[in-house]
Motif scaffolding. Sequence first.
Motif, PDB file in Angstrom:
ATOM      1  N   TRP A  85       0.886  -1.320   0.118  1.00 48.46           N
ATOM      2  CA  TRP A  85      -0.069  -0.101   0.056  1.00 48.46           C
ATOM      3  C   TRP A  85       0.701   1.046   0.056  1.00 48.46           C
ATOM      4  O   TRP A  85       1.867   1.176   0.832  1.00 48.46           O
ATOM      5  CB  TRP A  85      -0.811  -0.056   1.235  1.00 48.46           C
ATOM      6  CG  TRP A  85      -1.980  -0.962   1.366  1.00 48.46           C
ATOM      7  CD1 TRP A  85      -2.087  -2.237   1.595  1.00 48.46           C
ATOM      8  CD2 TRP A  85      -3.304  -0.688   0.577  1.00 48.46           C
ATOM      9  NE1 TRP A  85      -3.517  -2.740   1.562  1.00 48.46           N
ATOM     10  CE2 TRP A  85      -4.170  -1.832   1.012  1.00 48.46           C
ATOM     11  CE3 TRP A  85      -3.816   0.558  -0.232  1.00 48.46           C
ATOM     12  CZ2 TRP A  85      -5.466  -1.830   0.202  1.00 48.46           C
ATOM     13  CZ3 TRP A  85      -5.206   0.228  -0.558  1.00 48.46           C
ATOM     14  CH2 TRP A  85      -5.959  -0.809  -0.284  1.00 48.46           C
ATOM     15  N   ARG A 137       0.699   5.779  -0.546  1.00 44.99           N
ATOM     16  CA  ARG A 137      -0.035   6.904  -0.538  1.00 44.99           C
ATOM     17  C   ARG A 137       0.347   8.212  -1.100  1.00 44.99           C
ATOM     18  O   ARG A 137       1.703   8.357  -1.208  1.00 44.99           O
ATOM     19  CB  ARG A 137      -0.815   7.226   0.810  1.00 44.99           C
ATOM     20  CG  ARG A 137       0.481   7.836   1.799  1.00 44.99           C
ATOM     21  CD  ARG A 137       0.002   7.998   3.210  1.00 44.99           C
ATOM     22  NE  ARG A 137       0.707   8.764   3.953  1.00 44.99           N
ATOM     23  CZ  ARG A 137       0.400   8.966   5.368  1.00 44.99           C
ATOM     24  NH1 ARG A 137      -0.593   8.355   5.899  1.00 44.99           N
ATOM     25  NH2 ARG A 137       1.541   9.655   6.218  1.00 44.99           N
ATOM     26  N   ARG A 179       4.578   9.835  -4.219  1.00 47.68           N
ATOM     27  CA  ARG A 179       4.041   8.574  -3.628  1.00 47.68           C
ATOM     28  C   ARG A 179       4.968   8.047  -2.811  1.00 47.68           C
ATOM     29  O   ARG A 179       6.010   7.915  -2.739  1.00 47.68           O
ATOM     30  CB  ARG A 179       3.613   7.567  -4.653  1.00 47.68           C
ATOM     31  CG  ARG A 179       2.821   6.510  -4.064  1.00 47.68           C
ATOM     32  CD  ARG A 179       2.645   5.624  -5.366  1.00 47.68           C
ATOM     33  NE  ARG A 179       1.644   5.971  -6.187  1.00 47.68           N
ATOM     34  CZ  ARG A 179       1.135   5.611  -7.619  1.00 47.68           C
ATOM     35  NH1 ARG A 179       1.986   4.447  -7.773  1.00 47.68           N
ATOM     36  NH2 ARG A 179       0.437   6.093  -8.509  1.00 47.68           N
ATOM     37  N   VAL A 187       3.610   2.967   2.503  1.00 50.03           N
ATOM     38  CA  VAL A 187       2.846   2.871   3.975  1.00 50.03           C
ATOM     39  C   VAL A 187       3.057   1.455   4.510  1.00 50.03           C
ATOM     40  O   VAL A 187       3.438   1.328   5.512  1.00 50.03           O
ATOM     41  CB  VAL A 187       1.304   3.028   3.618  1.00 50.03           C
ATOM     42  CG1 VAL A 187       0.499   2.902   4.664  1.00 50.03           C
ATOM     43  CG2 VAL A 187       0.724   4.272   2.890  1.00 50.03           C
ATOM     44  N   ASP A 233      -2.796  11.814   7.473  1.00 52.38           N
ATOM     45  CA  ASP A 233      -2.978  10.865   6.668  1.00 52.38           C
ATOM     46  C   ASP A 233      -3.786  10.963   5.505  1.00 52.38           C
ATOM     47  O   ASP A 233      -4.273   9.868   4.708  1.00 52.38           O
ATOM     48  CB  ASP A 233      -3.725   9.694   7.708  1.00 52.38           C
ATOM     49  CG  ASP A 233      -2.797   9.234   8.785  1.00 52.38           C
ATOM     50  OD1 ASP A 233      -3.236   8.869   9.835  1.00 52.38           O
ATOM     51  OD2 ASP A 233      -1.517   9.092   8.247  1.00 52.38           O
ATOM     52  N   TYR A 280      -4.859   6.520  -1.466  1.00 53.78           N
ATOM     53  CA  TYR A 280      -4.162   5.182  -1.134  1.00 53.78           C
ATOM     54  C   TYR A 280      -4.448   4.226  -2.012  1.00 53.78           C
ATOM     55  O   TYR A 280      -5.327   4.043  -2.746  1.00 53.78           O
ATOM     56  CB  TYR A 280      -4.732   4.567   0.328  1.00 53.78           C
ATOM     57  CG  TYR A 280      -4.173   5.562   1.456  1.00 53.78           C
ATOM     58  CD1 TYR A 280      -4.832   6.734   1.655  1.00 53.78           C
ATOM     59  CD2 TYR A 280      -3.249   4.632   2.400  1.00 53.78           C
ATOM     60  CE1 TYR A 280      -4.280   7.227   2.883  1.00 53.78           C
ATOM     61  CE2 TYR A 280      -3.033   5.479   3.312  1.00 53.78           C
ATOM     62  CZ  TYR A 280      -3.597   6.926   3.874  1.00 53.78           C
ATOM     63  OH  TYR A 280      -3.207   7.394   4.886  1.00 53.78           O
ATOM     64  N   CYS A 299      -3.049   0.234  -3.855  1.00 53.63           N
ATOM     65  CA  CYS A 299      -2.377  -0.992  -3.483  1.00 53.63           C
ATOM     66  C   CYS A 299      -1.648  -1.129  -5.108  1.00 53.63           C
ATOM     67  O   CYS A 299      -1.869  -0.710  -6.085  1.00 53.63           O
ATOM     68  CB  CYS A 299      -3.176  -2.048  -3.240  1.00 53.63           C
ATOM     69  SG  CYS A 299      -4.338  -2.590  -4.650  1.00 53.63           S
ATOM     70  N   GLY A 358      -6.637   3.517  -6.839  1.00 49.92           N
ATOM     71  CA  GLY A 358      -6.586   4.355  -5.646  1.00 49.92           C
ATOM     72  C   GLY A 358      -8.057   4.607  -5.077  1.00 49.92           C
ATOM     73  O   GLY A 358      -8.912   4.655  -5.565  1.00 49.92           O
TER      74      GLY A 358
END
Length: 124
Positions: free
Chosen positions: A36, A38, A45, A48, A90, A94, A96, A117
């Motif tokens: 992951w 973000r 980017r 995470v 945060d 996000y 993957c 995302g």
Amino acid sequence: QVHLVESGGGLVQAGGSLKLSCVASGRAVNTYPMGWFRQVPGKEREFVAAIDWSGGVTKYADFVKGRFTIFRVAAKNAVYLHMDLLEPEDTAVYSCAADLSAEVHTTESAYDYWGQGTQVTVSS
């Protein structure tokens, strides 16, 4: 080819929780390490969390500080990111990603396939 679809983002107050999902389709998806990342507009980017194919090895960014948990469910071809104690910092999109190598990497360049995302917004 590997196709990744994220979901679970949304708006949450500071201190709240969210669980992000990433469902994968394609050949042998359960044999790949997954990560992951973000991104905030105007910034690069950032990593995470990541997990190996078995779920036995995980890595986290320092800023996670024990607040996030990455895990996967092979039967659902899915990887999840459970986030607790969310902070306004945060807030990000996000995504993957799947890594076709056997290693668990923390760098963006190591990943071969990406989802589109899901937006996470944490209000103060």
